[in-house]
Design a protein around this motif. Structure first.
Motif, short mmCIF file in Angstrom:
data_model
loop_
_atom_site.label_atom_id
_atom_site.label_comp_id
_atom_site.label_asym_id
_atom_site.label_seq_id
_atom_site.Cartn_x
_atom_site.Cartn_y
_atom_site.Cartn_z
N LEU A 8 -118.13 41.87 76.18
CA LEU A 8 -118.48 42.67 75.00
C LEU A 8 -117.35 43.61 74.61
O LEU A 8 -116.98 43.70 73.43
CB LEU A 8 -119.76 43.46 75.28
CG LEU A 8 -120.18 44.47 74.21
CD1 LEU A 8 -120.44 43.77 72.88
CD2 LEU A 8 -121.41 45.26 74.66
N PHE A 9 -116.79 44.32 75.58
CA PHE A 9 -115.69 45.24 75.27
C PHE A 9 -114.46 44.49 74.77
O PHE A 9 -113.73 44.98 73.90
CB PHE A 9 -115.34 46.07 76.50
CG PHE A 9 -116.30 47.20 76.76
CD1 PHE A 9 -116.30 48.32 75.95
CD2 PHE A 9 -117.22 47.13 77.80
CE1 PHE A 9 -117.19 49.36 76.17
CE2 PHE A 9 -118.11 48.16 78.03
CZ PHE A 9 -118.11 49.28 77.21
N HIS A 10 -114.24 43.30 75.30
CA HIS A 10 -113.14 42.47 74.81
C HIS A 10 -113.35 42.09 73.35
O HIS A 10 -112.41 42.16 72.53
CB HIS A 10 -113.01 41.21 75.66
CG HIS A 10 -112.08 40.19 75.08
ND1 HIS A 10 -110.70 40.33 75.07
CD2 HIS A 10 -112.34 38.99 74.47
CE1 HIS A 10 -110.15 39.29 74.49
NE2 HIS A 10 -111.12 38.46 74.12
N GLU A 11 -114.58 41.73 72.99
CA GLU A 11 -114.87 41.33 71.62
C GLU A 11 -114.81 42.52 70.67
O GLU A 11 -114.38 42.38 69.51
CB GLU A 11 -116.25 40.66 71.54
CG GLU A 11 -116.40 39.40 72.36
CD GLU A 11 -115.48 38.28 71.89
OE1 GLU A 11 -114.84 38.42 70.84
OE2 GLU A 11 -115.38 37.26 72.61
N ILE A 12 -115.24 43.70 71.11
CA ILE A 12 -115.14 44.89 70.27
C ILE A 12 -113.69 45.17 69.92
O ILE A 12 -113.35 45.50 68.78
CB ILE A 12 -115.78 46.12 70.98
CG1 ILE A 12 -117.31 45.95 71.04
CG2 ILE A 12 -115.41 47.42 70.26
CD1 ILE A 12 -118.00 47.04 71.81
N ASP A 13 -112.82 45.02 70.91
CA ASP A 13 -111.40 45.24 70.66
C ASP A 13 -110.82 44.13 69.77
O ASP A 13 -110.07 44.41 68.82
CB ASP A 13 -110.65 45.29 71.99
CG ASP A 13 -109.15 45.49 71.80
OD1 ASP A 13 -108.74 46.53 71.27
OD2 ASP A 13 -108.37 44.58 72.18
N ASN A 14 -111.18 42.90 70.06
CA ASN A 14 -110.60 41.76 69.34
C ASN A 14 -111.10 41.65 67.91
O ASN A 14 -110.31 41.42 66.97
CB ASN A 14 -110.91 40.47 70.10
CG ASN A 14 -110.28 39.25 69.46
OD1 ASN A 14 -109.14 39.29 69.03
ND2 ASN A 14 -111.03 38.16 69.40
N LEU A 15 -112.41 41.81 67.72
CA LEU A 15 -113.01 41.60 66.40
C LEU A 15 -113.16 42.88 65.58
O LEU A 15 -113.19 42.82 64.35
CB LEU A 15 -114.38 40.93 66.55
CG LEU A 15 -114.40 39.59 67.28
CD1 LEU A 15 -115.82 39.09 67.45
CD2 LEU A 15 -113.56 38.55 66.53
N GLY A 16 -113.26 44.02 66.27
CA GLY A 16 -113.49 45.28 65.57
C GLY A 16 -112.28 46.15 65.42
O GLY A 16 -111.83 46.44 64.31
N VAL A 17 -111.71 46.58 66.54
CA VAL A 17 -110.58 47.50 66.52
C VAL A 17 -109.39 46.88 65.79
O VAL A 17 -108.69 47.55 65.02
CB VAL A 17 -110.18 47.90 67.95
CG1 VAL A 17 -108.95 48.80 67.93
CG2 VAL A 17 -111.35 48.61 68.64
N ASN A 18 -109.16 45.59 66.00
CA ASN A 18 -108.03 44.92 65.35
C ASN A 18 -108.23 44.75 63.84
O ASN A 18 -107.29 44.33 63.14
CB ASN A 18 -107.79 43.54 65.98
CG ASN A 18 -107.21 43.65 67.39
OD1 ASN A 18 -106.68 44.70 67.77
ND2 ASN A 18 -107.32 42.60 68.16
N SER A 19 -109.43 45.05 63.34
CA SER A 19 -109.70 44.93 61.91
C SER A 19 -109.56 46.26 61.18
O SER A 19 -109.64 46.29 59.94
CB SER A 19 -111.11 44.38 61.69
OG SER A 19 -111.26 43.11 62.30
N VAL A 20 -109.39 47.35 61.92
CA VAL A 20 -109.33 48.68 61.29
C VAL A 20 -108.16 48.78 60.32
O VAL A 20 -108.29 49.32 59.21
CB VAL A 20 -109.25 49.79 62.36
CG1 VAL A 20 -108.98 51.15 61.72
CG2 VAL A 20 -110.53 49.83 63.18
N GLY A 21 -107.01 48.26 60.69
CA GLY A 21 -105.82 48.37 59.86
C GLY A 21 -106.00 47.75 58.49
O GLY A 21 -105.71 48.38 57.47
N ILE A 22 -106.50 46.52 58.45
CA ILE A 22 -106.67 45.84 57.16
C ILE A 22 -107.76 46.51 56.33
O ILE A 22 -107.67 46.57 55.09
CB ILE A 22 -106.97 44.34 57.37
CG1 ILE A 22 -106.91 43.60 56.03
CG2 ILE A 22 -108.31 44.13 58.03
CD1 ILE A 22 -107.00 42.10 56.16
N VAL A 23 -108.78 47.06 56.99
CA VAL A 23 -109.84 47.78 56.28
C VAL A 23 -109.27 49.02 55.59
O VAL A 23 -109.56 49.30 54.42
CB VAL A 23 -110.98 48.17 57.24
CG1 VAL A 23 -111.95 49.15 56.57
CG2 VAL A 23 -111.73 46.93 57.70
N ILE A 24 -108.43 49.76 56.29
CA ILE A 24 -107.83 50.97 55.72
C ILE A 24 -106.94 50.62 54.53
O ILE A 24 -107.03 51.24 53.46
CB ILE A 24 -107.02 51.72 56.80
CG1 ILE A 24 -107.97 52.31 57.85
CG2 ILE A 24 -106.18 52.83 56.17
CD1 ILE A 24 -107.25 52.96 59.01
#
Length: 246
Positions: free
Chosen positions: A31-47
């Protein structure tokens, strides 16, 4: 018949996905791996997307309301409500379906065609739950945070772009985003974000989990996953708007 076949198999997969996990520690680690891979890595493009969209909407609202009869605060209000109600929830979900959804389909699809999923089943592991459940939880968990980030940076983009373009001053823009604010708009869009997060994770996972063939079929499955996810997002956006804004 094909539509109902896919619906039945989709819910059959979800039944397996939400079965009781065999080893909770493995799922938590995944779960923590997926949060980092799918969520945290998407913050840049969202901003980046939100800043530009906020600036574009501010300029467009300013020019469309260039009438002395309209209060200048409508520019900030229009930008704020567009971000709160639609862009930062629905439009962002459509964008994330392309990034996150294709990632999920290609990852699970590659495991399917290389027989890694068959190996998990032989070892007695519920492959649907182990591979898909952490992804669903991770995406549903991070989507509301991505929504909040998008709204903040969208408004910030409008506040920076408006004065630079000479269409509105910072005090007037801030006054506009505070004018006639309804907190329920945030609640409404957070509910939508949860639904969209579930769709963005589960629908691509379905197409990847049941793919057959080789690398070419995985690519086709990724395309189908993104298209179908986008259609479902728009469909549920219509339904939820009708139910929650009446």
């Amino acid at each position: 018949m094909g539509f109902f076949f896919h619906i039945g198999r989709y819910f059959s997969m979800l039944k397996r996905v939400f079965a009781r996990p065999e080893k909770h520690k493995l799922y938590i680690r995944q779960l923590f791996h997926e949060i980092d891979n799918l969520g945290v890595n998407s913050v840049g493009i969202v901003i980046i997307i939100s800043v530009f969209i906020g600036g574009i909407m501010t300029i467009q609202f300013a020019y469309s309301m260039a009438n002395p009869l309209y209060p200048v605060e409508l520019v900030g209000l229009g930008t704020r409500d567009t971000l709160l109600l639609e862009f930062s929830s629905t439009m962002l979900a459509l964008i994330m379906a392309g990034k996150v959804g294709s990632n999920i389909t290609s990852e699970i699809g590659t495991m399917r065609v290389t027989e890694q999923i068959d190996s998990l089943e032989i070892m007695g592991v519920n492959s649907a739950s182990y591979l898909i459940l952490p992804k669903i939880i991770a995406v549903v968990f991070v989507f509301p945070f991505l929504y909040i980030i998008s709204v903040f940076f969208g408004l910030l983009g409008g506040m920076v772009t408006g004065p630079i373009a000479g269409v509105i001053s910072i005090p007037d823009y801030i006054s506009g985003i505070q004018w006639l604010f309804y907190p329920y708009y945030i609640t409404f869009s957070l509910i939508k974000s949860l639904f969209f997060g579930f769709l963005v994770a589960s629908v691509p996972a379905y197409f990847g989990y049941y793919v057959q063939g080789g690398a070419l079929e995985v690519g086709k499955a990724s395309t189908k996953a993104v298209v179908n996810t986008n259609i479902l997002i728009l469909f549920f956006d219509l339904i939820l708007t009708r139910l929650l804004l009446t």
